[in-house]
Design a protein around this motif. Sequence first.
Motif, PDB file in Angstrom:
ATOM      1  N   HIS A 156     -13.797  -3.419   4.989  1.00 36.25           N
ATOM      2  CA  HIS A 156     -14.934  -2.947   5.836  1.00 36.25           C
ATOM      3  C   HIS A 156     -14.081  -3.223   7.069  1.00 36.25           C
ATOM      4  O   HIS A 156     -14.272  -2.204   8.155  1.00 36.25           O
ATOM      5  CB  HIS A 156     -15.827  -3.950   5.763  1.00 36.25           C
ATOM      6  N   ARG A 157     -13.238  -4.074   7.194  1.00 33.98           N
ATOM      7  CA  ARG A 157     -12.318  -4.261   8.691  1.00 33.98           C
ATOM      8  C   ARG A 157     -11.456  -3.162   9.010  1.00 33.98           C
ATOM      9  O   ARG A 157     -11.321  -2.712  10.145  1.00 33.98           O
ATOM     10  CB  ARG A 157     -11.761  -5.469   8.854  1.00 33.98           C
ATOM     11  N   VAL A 210      -5.607   6.390  -0.590  1.00 33.24           N
ATOM     12  CA  VAL A 210      -4.743   5.231  -0.193  1.00 33.24           C
ATOM     13  C   VAL A 210      -4.884   3.992  -1.479  1.00 33.24           C
ATOM     14  O   VAL A 210      -5.900   3.935  -1.565  1.00 33.24           O
ATOM     15  CB  VAL A 210      -5.123   4.636   0.853  1.00 33.24           C
ATOM     16  N   VAL A 211      -3.742   3.566  -1.817  1.00 35.15           N
ATOM     17  CA  VAL A 211      -3.785   2.616  -2.898  1.00 35.15           C
ATOM     18  C   VAL A 211      -3.392   1.257  -2.268  1.00 35.15           C
ATOM     19  O   VAL A 211      -2.239   1.297  -1.774  1.00 35.15           O
ATOM     20  CB  VAL A 211      -2.956   3.084  -3.979  1.00 35.15           C
ATOM     21  N   VAL A 212      -3.836   0.270  -2.563  1.00 34.21           N
ATOM     22  CA  VAL A 212      -3.574  -0.793  -1.812  1.00 34.21           C
ATOM     23  C   VAL A 212      -3.723  -2.122  -3.000  1.00 34.21           C
ATOM     24  O   VAL A 212      -4.687  -2.214  -3.787  1.00 34.21           O
ATOM     25  CB  VAL A 212      -4.497  -1.376  -0.616  1.00 34.21           C
ATOM     26  N   HIS A 213      -2.678  -2.785  -3.156  1.00 37.40           N
ATOM     27  CA  HIS A 213      -2.537  -3.907  -4.015  1.00 37.40           C
ATOM     28  C   HIS A 213      -3.591  -5.087  -3.665  1.00 37.40           C
ATOM     29  O   HIS A 213      -3.640  -5.386  -2.363  1.00 37.40           O
ATOM     30  CB  HIS A 213      -1.185  -4.413  -3.940  1.00 37.40           C
ATOM     31  N   HIS A 214      -4.180  -5.512  -4.648  1.00 31.12           N
ATOM     32  CA  HIS A 214      -5.257  -6.561  -4.312  1.00 31.12           C
ATOM     33  C   HIS A 214      -4.701  -8.077  -3.717  1.00 31.12           C
ATOM     34  O   HIS A 214      -5.352  -8.710  -3.171  1.00 31.12           O
ATOM     35  CB  HIS A 214      -5.833  -7.205  -5.723  1.00 31.12           C
ATOM     36  N   ILE A 215      -3.427  -8.128  -3.835  1.00 31.20           N
ATOM     37  CA  ILE A 215      -2.794  -9.298  -3.298  1.00 31.20           C
ATOM     38  C   ILE A 215      -2.918  -9.210  -1.579  1.00 31.20           C
ATOM     39  O   ILE A 215      -3.115 -10.091  -0.802  1.00 31.20           O
ATOM     40  CB  ILE A 215      -1.263  -9.447  -3.238  1.00 31.20           C
ATOM     41  N   PHE A 225      -5.545  -6.939  -0.074  1.00 32.24           N
ATOM     42  CA  PHE A 225      -6.644  -6.219   0.246  1.00 32.24           C
ATOM     43  C   PHE A 225      -8.141  -6.767  -0.593  1.00 32.24           C
ATOM     44  O   PHE A 225      -7.920  -6.668  -1.666  1.00 32.24           O
ATOM     45  CB  PHE A 225      -6.692  -4.726  -0.042  1.00 32.24           C
ATOM     46  N   ASP A 226      -9.275  -7.042   0.187  1.00 32.66           N
ATOM     47  CA  ASP A 226     -10.222  -7.331  -0.686  1.00 32.66           C
ATOM     48  C   ASP A 226     -11.424  -6.702   0.113  1.00 32.66           C
ATOM     49  O   ASP A 226     -11.157  -5.623   1.036  1.00 32.66           O
ATOM     50  CB  ASP A 226     -10.522  -8.739  -0.787  1.00 32.66           C
ATOM     51  N   LEU A 266       0.817  -1.101  -0.004  1.00 33.65           N
ATOM     52  CA  LEU A 266       0.122  -0.024  -0.106  1.00 33.65           C
ATOM     53  C   LEU A 266       0.753   1.467   0.006  1.00 33.65           C
ATOM     54  O   LEU A 266       2.072   1.202   0.491  1.00 33.65           O
ATOM     55  CB  LEU A 266      -0.876   0.109   1.177  1.00 33.65           C
ATOM     56  N   ARG A 267       0.200   2.232  -0.518  1.00 31.85           N
ATOM     57  CA  ARG A 267       0.819   3.593  -0.663  1.00 31.85           C
ATOM     58  C   ARG A 267      -0.074   4.694  -0.204  1.00 31.85           C
ATOM     59  O   ARG A 267      -1.265   4.346  -0.533  1.00 31.85           O
ATOM     60  CB  ARG A 267       1.804   3.799  -1.655  1.00 31.85           C
TER      61      ARG A 267
END
Length: 124
Positions: free
Chosen positions: A109-110, A96-101, A103-104, A80-81
């Motif tokens: 939600h969590r 915030v950009v998070v790689h799909h590896i 984050f889903d 993430l960044r």
Amino acid sequence: METGAPLGVLTAVVERHEVPRTGYRQDAGRLPQRIAPEAEVPFRECDCTGLPAAGREARLVRLIEEELRRPADLARQPPLRAVPARVGPAGHPLNVVVHHIAFDGVSYHRSSRPASTGNRCAHR
């Protein structure tokens, strides 16, 4: 509020969870995980305060598009960044950009609940 408050909240969330601190390096067809002991949130700030309102919105949209196009080097960076932005005295969105590896939908939600709570506390 400064951009450091939302970034601090994000860093606190990353400290509590291993997945956003996990790096992946390809090794002989395998993808071993390496969990960083400390939270690292790569970021670049964007100051839009000198732009007119329409220009600020357009700059933020371009910024988000640029971040989504940037490749993620999971061997060298966490998945993430962040891009904290200054848009005015009361506006500091944190993109915030998070790689799909890492984050889903369930992860979103969590993590959004503690981040929202932390952000409200940072305003006090």
